[in-house]
Design a protein around this motif. Structure first.
Motif, PDB file in Angstrom:
ATOM      1  N   ASN A   3       0.825  -1.209   0.000  1.00 40.09           N
ATOM      2  CA  ASN A   3       0.000   0.000   0.000  1.00 40.09           C
ATOM      3  C   ASN A   3       0.858   1.257   0.000  1.00 40.09           C
ATOM      4  O   ASN A   3       0.507   2.266  -0.616  1.00 40.09           O
ATOM      5  CB  ASN A   3      -0.910  -0.001   1.226  1.00 40.09           C
ATOM      6  CG  ASN A   3      -2.014  -1.023   1.087  1.00 40.09           C
ATOM      7  OD1 ASN A   3      -2.373  -1.395  -0.034  1.00 40.09           O
ATOM      8  ND2 ASN A   3      -2.516  -1.514   2.206  1.00 40.09           N
ATOM      9  N   LYS A   6       2.096   1.858  -3.539  1.00 39.64           N
ATOM     10  CA  LYS A   6       1.007   2.369  -4.372  1.00 39.64           C
ATOM     11  C   LYS A   6       0.744   3.841  -4.085  1.00 39.64           C
ATOM     12  O   LYS A   6       0.490   4.647  -4.988  1.00 39.64           O
ATOM     13  CB  LYS A   6      -0.266   1.555  -4.123  1.00 39.64           C
ATOM     14  CG  LYS A   6      -0.246   0.177  -4.768  1.00 39.64           C
ATOM     15  CD  LYS A   6      -1.572  -0.532  -4.520  1.00 39.64           C
ATOM     16  CE  LYS A   6      -1.574  -1.893  -5.222  1.00 39.64           C
ATOM     17  NZ  LYS A   6      -2.839  -2.628  -4.958  1.00 39.64           N
ATOM     18  N   LYS A   9       3.420   5.975  -5.703  1.00 40.89           N
ATOM     19  CA  LYS A   9       3.228   6.081  -7.156  1.00 40.89           C
ATOM     20  C   LYS A   9       2.063   6.994  -7.488  1.00 40.89           C
ATOM     21  O   LYS A   9       2.101   7.745  -8.478  1.00 40.89           O
ATOM     22  CB  LYS A   9       2.994   4.684  -7.743  1.00 40.89           C
ATOM     23  CG  LYS A   9       4.249   3.828  -7.800  1.00 40.89           C
ATOM     24  CD  LYS A   9       3.976   2.500  -8.493  1.00 40.89           C
ATOM     25  CE  LYS A   9       5.271   1.697  -8.623  1.00 40.89           C
ATOM     26  NZ  LYS A   9       5.020   0.377  -9.263  1.00 40.89           N
TER      27      LYS A   9
END
Length: 285
Positions: A3, A6, A9
């Motif tokens: 997580n 992510k 990003k």
């Protein structure tokens, strides 16, 4: 852990999209402005527009005196600003003691002068060149004022060009027995000249688009003749365009757009010349 990757990003993509939108905002506004100017002005550009003097009749009005006045002003500005700017940069980089307070104050003030509003230079030019030195509202006063305006940019760009000269080349020149002046003439100036010319031409392009300081030193909005010497009154293209935009007749708005197109062609030509000179001298080195 997944997580977290992510999320990083996602933040990266958001930042990328924000900076892209910032770039596109400027590009879209520029395209809209360019389209509007080209739509209004292209149909008015012809030989008569370039060779006729200003007139109160839109169809007889032209840019001839403004083009010649701009040529006078920019040529004189270059003759004044380039040797002064390069000479100052050479002193600061090659001769001055960089550890003194005088050097630090001088360098700081030169950098700050680049951000002074152009209208301030106009007021300075009015006081010094027009009134104190008695040059009057002439081409010479305008050229000195614009030279002061672009001088900080010319100095800073010349300094950066001189800093880029490899120390090994200078030391090699001294190893051959050259004096300081010979080293500057044979090594520093040839290496730094592309950067100096590029910075100077871009600074002159800015000067060619200035109207505010020249209005203050007395450039005329209506000059139906060519100036014969440096003490004549004059007008330049930005002032002529500004004058047309302030006229109530709708046709003058189209003529102003045509004048903007001509001015943009001249400025883009100057930028192209800067790129050509930079590439040419870099190849010669």
């Amino acid at each position: 852990m997944l997580n977290r990757v992510k999320r990083r990003k996602l933040i990266d993509n958001i930042f990328k999209n924000i900076v892209f939108l910032c770039t596109m905002f400027g590009v879209v506004i520029l395209v809209v402005l360019m389209f509007d100017i080209l739509r209004k002005g292209l149909g008015w550009i012809n030989l008569n527009f370039l060779t006729h003097f200003p007139s109160r009749f839109p169809k007889k009005a032209g840019l001839a005196s403004a083009i010649v006045g701009t040529s006078w002003i920019i040529t004189l500005t270059a003759l004044i600003a380039f040797p002064l700017g390069v000479g100052t940069a050479l002193y600061l980089e090659e001769y001055a003691n960089k550890t003194t307070k005088f050097f630090k104050i001088l360098e700081l003030n030169i950098a700050n002068l680049a951000g002074v509003p152009s209208i301030v230079y106009g007021m300075l030019g009015l006081s010094v060149f027009v009134q104190m030195l008695g040059f009057g509202r002439s081409i010479l006063s305008g050229a000195f004022t614009l030279a002061l305006l672009i001088l900080p940019v010319v100095i800073v760009s010349a300094q950066e060009a001189i800093k880029a000269v490899p120390n090994s080349a200078k030391e090699g020149a001294y190893a051959l027995g050259m004096t300081k002046w010979q080293m500057i003439k044979c090594v520093v100036l040839p290496y730094a000249m592309p950067g100096m010319l590029t910075g100077s031409i871009l600074a002159l392009s800015r000067a060619a688009g200035e109207a505010a300081p020249l209005i203050v030193v007395g450039a005329a909005a209506y000059v139906p003749f060519f100036p014969k010497n440096i003490f004549d009154i004059f007008t330049v293209m930005p002032i002529q365009i500004y004058n047309w935009t302030s006229r109530p007749q709708e046709d003058f708005q189209y003529i102003a757009a045509a004048g903007i197109i001509v001015l943009m062609i001249l400025l883009l030509s100057a930028n192209g010349l800067a790129i050509y000179l930079r590439n040419k001298y870099q190849q010669d080195i």
